[in-house]
Write a protein that holds these residues in place. Structure first.
Motif, mmCIF file in Angstrom:
data_model
loop_
_atom_site.group_PDB
_atom_site.id
_atom_site.type_symbol
_atom_site.label_atom_id
_atom_site.label_comp_id
_atom_site.label_asym_id
_atom_site.label_seq_id
_atom_site.Cartn_x
_atom_site.Cartn_y
_atom_site.Cartn_z
ATOM 1 N N GLN A 155 -12.328 4.956 0.721
ATOM 2 C CA GLN A 155 -11.127 6.152 0.292
ATOM 3 C C GLN A 155 -9.869 5.294 0.158
ATOM 4 O O GLN A 155 -8.779 5.393 1.003
ATOM 5 N N ALA A 156 -10.514 4.390 -0.361
ATOM 6 C CA ALA A 156 -9.191 3.467 -0.849
ATOM 7 C C ALA A 156 -9.145 3.587 -2.274
ATOM 8 O O ALA A 156 -10.801 3.263 -2.490
ATOM 9 N N ALA B 222 0.251 5.791 1.337
ATOM 10 C CA ALA B 222 -0.335 6.572 1.305
ATOM 11 C C ALA B 222 -0.610 8.213 0.429
ATOM 12 O O ALA B 222 -1.620 9.031 0.623
ATOM 13 N N ALA B 223 0.148 8.470 -0.248
ATOM 14 C CA ALA B 223 0.372 9.279 -1.207
ATOM 15 C C ALA B 223 0.962 8.556 -2.404
ATOM 16 O O ALA B 223 1.749 8.048 -2.585
ATOM 17 N N LYS C 137 -7.306 7.864 0.637
ATOM 18 C CA LYS C 137 -6.234 7.660 1.786
ATOM 19 C C LYS C 137 -5.190 6.220 2.077
ATOM 20 O O LYS C 137 -4.417 6.844 2.440
ATOM 21 N N ARG C 138 -6.040 5.399 1.033
ATOM 22 C CA ARG C 138 -4.621 3.591 0.428
ATOM 23 C C ARG C 138 -4.998 4.021 -0.412
ATOM 24 O O ARG C 138 -5.795 3.425 -1.072
ATOM 25 N N GLU D 276 0.879 -1.473 0.454
ATOM 26 C CA GLU D 276 -0.239 0.171 0.159
ATOM 27 C C GLU D 276 0.654 0.922 0.381
ATOM 28 O O GLU D 276 2.124 1.029 0.140
#
Length: 196
Positions: A106-107, A25-26, A142-143, A23
Motif C-alpha cells: 500500500q505504498a 497520502a493523496a 495509502k502513502r 510523504e
C-alpha cells in the motif's frame, strides 16, 4: 543509533549525507502537459541504456546506488514488475527519469526523479511530478514517499514540499564516496569536496 549533538568525524574517503524523507497520502497535482517536443513514456530499458541515462541524470548529484550492482542484479531490479520507469525524451533523446517502486504494501516510493543538467529550466519538473503522483495513486496505495539529501540539487527539497510532500524523518547516512572508490569519476560533483 542516534547521534549525540556536536561534530562527528567522517572517515577519509566517505561522505556524510543529511537525508530527508517526505510523504503524502493523496495526489496533490493534476496531470500537466509536457512542453512541445517532450514526451514521457513507460519504457523497458536495457542495462546499458538505463546506466547511460542514470549516469547522465545522477552524476552531478553523486547518484551511485545502481552503479554498484552487477549487470545481473541491475537487470533484475529494472525488470521487476513492482517498478515503473518513465523516460522523458526531448525530440527522441532521453533527458529525464521518473522511477516508481511499489514493493512496499500500500505504498509507492519515488526512487529516482531527475533530468540531465541541460534539461533543467525547460518547464519539465511540474509535468514530471504530476506524472509521478498520478501513476503512484493509480494503484491502491495509502502513502507515496521519497527521500532527498543535501548532495541532491539544492532546489530538490523545496520542490518536493511545493509538490505536496511533507517531511517526516531526517537521518545521517555515512557511505564511501563513489569518487574515492572509482564508481564515479573524480571530476563528478566538484561542488562536494572529495577527501581521500
Amino acid at each position: 543509533m542516534t547521534l549525540s549533538p556536536g561534530l562527528h568525524d567522517v572517515r577519509p574517503g566517505h561522505l556524510a549525507a543529511v537525508v530527508t524523507y517526505l510523504e503524502m497520502a493523496a495526489p496533490e497535482m493534476q496531470a500537466k502537459p509536457f512542453p512541445e517536443g517532450m514526451t514521457a513514456a513507460q519504457e523497458a530499458l536495457s542495462v546499458a541504456d538505463y546506466l547511460t541515462l542514470y549516469r547522465a541524470v545522477g552524476t552531478p548529484w553523486l547518484w551511485c546506488g545502481r552503479l554498484t550492482l552487477s549487470d545481473a542484479a541491475l537487470a533484475a531490479a529494472i525488470s521487476d514488475p513492482a517498478t515503473e520507469r518513465w523516460v522523458i525524451r526531448k525530440n527522441g533523446e532521453a533527458i529525464g527519469l521518473v522511477e516508481l517502486a511499489f514493493s512496499e504494501d500500500q505504498a509507492c516510493e519515488l526512487v529516482y526523479f531527475g533530468l540531465i543538467p541541460s534539461a533543467t529550466g525547460l518547464g519539465l519538473g511540474g509535468p514530471m511530478m504530476a506524472l509521478a503522483q498520478q501513476q503512484a495513486f493509480a494503484r491502491p496505495i495509502k502513502r507515496f514517499f521519497v527521500h532527498t539529501c543535501n548532495y541532491d540539487d539544492p532546489r530538490a527539497l523545496a520542490f518536493y514540499q511545493k509538490a505536496g510532500f511533507t517531511p517526516y524523518k531526517t537521518v545521517v547516512e555515512i557511505y564511501p564516496d563513489p569518487r574515492a572508490t572509482g564508481v564515479l569519476p573524480k571530476s563528478a560533483a566538484p561542488h562536494i569536496p572529495c577527501l581521500t
